[in-house]
Motif scaffolding. Structure first.
Motif, mmCIF file in Angstrom:
data_model
loop_
_atom_site.group_PDB
_atom_site.id
_atom_site.type_symbol
_atom_site.label_atom_id
_atom_site.label_comp_id
_atom_site.label_asym_id
_atom_site.label_seq_id
_atom_site.Cartn_x
_atom_site.Cartn_y
_atom_site.Cartn_z
ATOM 1 N N MET A 165 0.837 -1.203 0.000
ATOM 2 C CA MET A 165 0.000 0.000 0.000
ATOM 3 C C MET A 165 0.873 1.255 0.000
ATOM 4 N N SER A 166 0.291 2.351 -0.471
ATOM 5 C CA SER A 166 1.035 3.598 -0.539
ATOM 6 C C SER A 166 1.181 4.215 0.847
ATOM 7 N N ARG A 167 2.047 5.199 0.935
ATOM 8 C CA ARG A 167 2.264 5.872 2.223
ATOM 9 C C ARG A 167 1.048 6.711 2.625
ATOM 10 N N PHE A 168 0.425 7.360 1.635
ATOM 11 C CA PHE A 168 -0.668 8.282 1.935
ATOM 12 C C PHE A 168 -2.010 7.716 1.471
ATOM 13 N N ALA A 169 -3.039 7.964 2.268
ATOM 14 C CA ALA A 169 -4.422 7.749 1.843
ATOM 15 C C ALA A 169 -4.964 9.133 1.498
ATOM 16 N N VAL A 170 -5.314 9.331 0.233
ATOM 17 C CA VAL A 170 -5.658 10.654 -0.279
ATOM 18 C C VAL A 170 -7.131 10.695 -0.663
ATOM 19 N N GLY A 171 -7.801 11.779 -0.303
ATOM 20 C CA GLY A 171 -9.182 12.006 -0.706
ATOM 21 C C GLY A 171 -9.271 13.230 -1.589
ATOM 22 N N ILE A 172 -9.972 13.110 -2.709
ATOM 23 C CA ILE A 172 -10.153 14.238 -3.636
ATOM 24 C C ILE A 172 -11.644 14.481 -3.839
ATOM 25 N N ASP A 173 -12.049 15.705 -3.593
ATOM 26 C CA ASP A 173 -13.401 16.163 -3.888
ATOM 27 C C ASP A 173 -13.346 16.891 -5.222
ATOM 28 N N LEU A 174 -13.796 16.222 -6.287
ATOM 29 C CA LEU A 174 -13.839 16.827 -7.617
ATOM 30 C C LEU A 174 -15.208 17.477 -7.770
ATOM 31 N N GLY A 175 -15.345 18.676 -7.238
ATOM 32 C CA GLY A 175 -16.656 19.299 -7.101
ATOM 33 C C GLY A 175 -17.114 20.041 -8.347
ATOM 34 N N THR A 176 -18.406 20.303 -8.408
ATOM 35 C CA THR A 176 -18.969 21.077 -9.509
ATOM 36 C C THR A 176 -18.448 22.502 -9.488
ATOM 37 N N THR A 177 -18.281 23.059 -8.295
ATOM 38 C CA THR A 177 -17.858 24.449 -8.146
ATOM 39 C C THR A 177 -16.465 24.572 -7.564
ATOM 40 N N ASN A 178 -16.059 23.665 -6.686
ATOM 41 C CA ASN A 178 -14.739 23.704 -6.071
ATOM 42 C C ASN A 178 -14.183 22.297 -5.925
ATOM 43 N N CYS A 179 -12.863 22.196 -5.983
ATOM 44 C CA CYS A 179 -12.155 20.943 -5.713
ATOM 45 C C CYS A 179 -11.318 21.112 -4.447
ATOM 46 N N ALA A 180 -11.092 19.998 -3.756
ATOM 47 C CA ALA A 180 -10.264 20.012 -2.556
ATOM 48 C C ALA A 180 -9.545 18.678 -2.451
ATOM 49 N N LEU A 181 -8.435 18.681 -1.720
ATOM 50 C CA LEU A 181 -7.644 17.463 -1.526
ATOM 51 C C LEU A 181 -7.240 17.365 -0.065
ATOM 52 N N ALA A 182 -7.393 16.178 0.512
ATOM 53 C CA ALA A 182 -6.988 15.914 1.896
ATOM 54 C C ALA A 182 -6.242 14.590 1.930
ATOM 55 N N TRP A 183 -5.449 14.403 2.972
ATOM 56 C CA TRP A 183 -4.706 13.153 3.074
ATOM 57 C C TRP A 183 -4.419 12.814 4.528
ATOM 58 N N THR A 184 -4.084 11.555 4.745
ATOM 59 C CA THR A 184 -3.553 11.115 6.028
ATOM 60 C C THR A 184 -2.283 10.330 5.765
ATOM 61 N N ASP A 185 -1.304 10.524 6.619
ATOM 62 C CA ASP A 185 0.023 9.925 6.448
ATOM 63 C C ASP A 185 0.080 8.628 7.250
ATOM 64 N N THR A 186 0.126 7.506 6.555
ATOM 65 C CA THR A 186 0.134 6.222 7.250
ATOM 66 C C THR A 186 1.489 5.896 7.860
ATOM 67 N N ALA A 187 2.512 6.699 7.527
ATOM 68 C CA ALA A 187 3.816 6.469 8.145
ATOM 69 C C ALA A 187 3.815 6.890 9.607
ATOM 70 N N ILE A 188 2.852 7.729 9.973
ATOM 71 C CA ILE A 188 2.686 8.118 11.377
ATOM 72 C C ILE A 188 1.686 7.149 11.986
ATOM 73 N N GLU A 189 2.151 6.247 12.804
ATOM 74 C CA GLU A 189 1.299 5.176 13.334
ATOM 75 C C GLU A 189 0.219 5.747 14.242
ATOM 76 N N PRO A 190 -1.041 5.639 13.867
ATOM 77 C CA PRO A 190 -2.098 6.176 14.725
ATOM 78 C C PRO A 190 -2.421 5.223 15.867
ATOM 79 N N GLU A 191 -3.041 5.769 16.877
ATOM 80 C CA GLU A 191 -3.506 4.956 18.001
ATOM 81 C C GLU A 191 -4.970 4.594 17.765
ATOM 82 N N ALA A 192 -5.279 3.335 17.905
ATOM 83 C CA ALA A 192 -6.646 2.834 17.705
ATOM 84 C C ALA A 192 -7.170 3.318 16.352
ATOM 85 N N ASP A 193 -8.361 3.934 16.350
ATOM 86 C CA ASP A 193 -8.951 4.373 15.086
ATOM 87 C C ASP A 193 -8.669 5.846 14.803
#
Length: 612
Positions: free
Chosen positions: A1-29
């Motif tokens: 799997m890739s390092r980043f999980a990326v979300g893209i909102d390809l919107g009608t009026t606006n686009c946005a991009l967000a991500w989480t870095d899986t290299a930083i081990e999260p606690e629980a959920d």
């Protein structure tokens, strides 16, 4: 799997991009979600970061703009503009502006691979297809990621990451496939599709670690998403299995081309009447400027309820205009009257969506909703899916009705619009004897979809709860009935279910029952249908009759299935359905011979070859 999980909102009026870095081990959920600051042109020659990339593409003519004024740090030869500057330039010269490309992707009456945008542009203006325009926005996000991420993470190209791309829940199979095509054209191969209302709900869950205390078994959450160009409704049911809460996407609404852009136009028409009373007539370009100015005035008035009035200024025409501008005013009271009563009026739950009488000749273009009242569309949606809610809310004393509502989309940054819609929902709840709806809050209305998509990327890696959904519709293929020919009467058509409602991504199944005759080697037309309310049909269900409320016809497929030596023959085949892991639908036609395999894709293509 890739390092980043990326979300893209390809919107009608606006686009946005967000991500989480899986290299930083999260606690629980728990895990951190960040948004990309998107560098873009905001003025000629000026590049700044913005949290949103406006979904606008400006295609200037040669020599129209100063040399180098469209250059970007990563592309000194760029000859078009995407984002904020494109929107500004387009407000002055609308015939060179591409907008609403996403809405064109779902328009079955248009060739979405043909260079048709800007729509109604004069000769000599460059044009692109809706698919190409969508690719341009995604390409800019890819380039912006590279430009910004290199400073923090080194070489981690976006095309190498796991990307979740959002689409309206109301997108049919063809529009989803075209969205995937636009993404793959710019190298996004590790791709999954996610419905936007689900993404908004994932963002709400991420924002509220205690979300299990805010919803309960038997809840039906209405996600009401009104963006710049579209209105989208979804119902998510809360259930229980083995003592744990589970979430199911229960229903989705129709694709409604109605949103903030319509509101800006309504305000522009209102202010245009003020100019007309002064003897001033606006041309097409001035009216487009006026819509842009009204949008800015709307945002100022809603952001400060104590502000009584805002000036609305556009460029004038001719030397008689002092200072070269025209100015009118928009008051707080006028704003609320136009938008609240025009788009969110108080209506009864049995209110029908008004259909305008068809006019013989119409301009070609996007099929905008003829009914502007969002509350009427919502009433129709809730009535249509009341049986599904009743099934999930068995044992309750009150009638089936949403117990909570989650708002999404930039339109609901205006608190008066939120308050009005809650009032309408609660009036319906009272009418049915149900409890008032709870409002779920705490998400960023502009960024929730992108952030929720990144969260879903983590859910796919086993972190967090998953909303069970599958296909948002049941899908059917039309089969001509074999009867003697009757002059002037086409043969009747049966509808055969090839994918039931909720068929999960990554699953596949044979369509049971008889073989069908498949025309190969010559051009043929295949008919497809979809239904969001026939929830109990199973794969292979045959419908001899139906009405337009039950089944809606989708894109026809004009195709020649290559079969050397069998041109014009009818080959007996069995059908096999596959909902791909990314969320698109494939229908395979399997002949009696091992090499007789053809794939029907839910999109318009001129030709298609046999699959090996």
């Amino acid at each position: 799997m890739s390092r980043f999980a990326v979300g893209i909102d390809l919107g009608t009026t606006n686009c946005a991009l967000a991500w989480t870095d899986t290299a930083i081990e999260p606690e629980a959920d728990t895990f951190a979600v960040e948004n990309l600051a998107i560098p873009q042109l905001v003025e000629l020659g000026v590049v700044e970061d913005r949290t949103l990339l406006p979904s606008f593409l400006y295609l200037p003519t040669e020599g129209e703009l100063p040399a180098g004024s469209l250059h970007l740090p990563w592309d000194p030869r760029r000859d078009y503009a995407v984002g904020e500057l494109a929107r500004q330039l387009g407000s002055r010269v609308p015939t060179r502006l591409v907008s609403s490309a996403k809405s064109w992707l779902v328009h079955v009456g248009a060739d979405r691979r043909a260079p048709i945008l800007p729509w109604q542009a004069p000769e000599g203006v460059r044009r692109v297809s809706p698919v190409q325009a969508s690719s341009r926005y995604l390409q800019h996000l890819i380039e912006a990621w590279q430009f910004r991420q290199r400073e923090r993470f080194g070489e981690e190209p976006l095309v190498a990451q796991d990307v979740v791309l959002t689409v309206p829940a109301s997108f049919d199979a063809s529009a989803r496939d075209l969205t995937v095509e636009a993404a793959r054209a710019v190298g996004l191969e590790q791709l999954t599709l996610l419905e936007e209302p689900q993404a908004a709900f994932y963002a709400w869950i991420h924002t509220h670690p205690d979300w299990r205390k805010q919803v309960r078994v038997g809840d039906c959450v209405l996600v009401c998403d009104v963006g710049g160009g579209t209105t989208d409704f979804t119902l998510i049911a809360v259930g229980e299995e083995s003592g744990n809460l589970v979430l199911d996407r229960l229903a989705v609404g129709d694709h409604i081309l109605l949103g903030g852009d319509n509101m800006d136009l309504a305000l522009a028409h209102f202010v245009q009447q003020k100019f007309a009373r002064q003897g001033i007539r606006l041309d097409f370009g001035q009216f487009r400027q006026l819509a842009y100015a009204c949008r800015q005035a709307k945002e100022k008035l809603f952001s400060d309820p104590q502000l009584p009035v805002v000036p609305v200024t556009i460029l004038g025409r001719g030397s008689r205009v002092i200072g070269g501008t025209l100015t009118a005013e928009l008051t707080q009271e006028e704003l609320r009257q136009v938008l609240l009563e025009g788009f969110f009026p108080h209506v009864e739950l049995d209110a029908e969506v008004k259909r305008s009488a068809a006019i013989g000749f119409q301009e070609l273009g996007l099929p905008y909703a003829s009914e502007a009242a969002i509350t009427r569309h919502l009433a129709s949606f809730l009535r249509r899916h009341q049986p599904a809610m009743a099934e999930r809310q068995k044992g309750r004393d009150s009638a089936a009705f949403p117990t909570a509502v989650l708002f999404n989309g930039g339109v609901f940054k205006a608190q008066p619009l939120v308050d009005r819609l809650v009032q309408v929902l609660n009036s319906w709840a009272q009418q049915l004897g149900a409890e008032p709806v709870r409002v779920l809050t705490g998400t960023d209305l502009d960024l929730a979809v992108a952030r929720g998509a990144a969260c879903y990327g983590m859910v796919r890696r086993g972190r967090g709860i998953r909303i069970r959904g599958g296909t948002a519709r049941a899908y059917y293929i039309g089969v001509a009935v074999n009867l003697p020919a009757v002059p002037g009467m086409p043969p009747p058509v049966k509808a055969v279910c090839v994918a039931p409602f909720g068929m999960e991504e990554g699953s596949e199944a044979d369509v049971p029952g008889q073989e069908f005759g498949l025309v190969v080697g010559v051009p043929a037309r295949f008919r497809f249908f979809g239904s969001s309310i026939r929830r109990k049909d199973t794969i292979g269900t045959v419908l001899d009759e139906w009405d337009e409320q039950e089944l809606q016809e989708l894109d026809p497929l004009q195709v020649t299935l290559q079969a050397p030596g069998l041109e014009g023959k009818v080959v007996p085949v069995r059908l096999h359905s596959h909902v791909t892991p990314i969320g698109t639908l494939e229908l395979w036609c399997l002949g009696r011979e091992p090499k007789q395999r053809w794939k029907l894709e839910f999109q318009v293509r001129e030709t298609s070859g046999a699959e090996p």
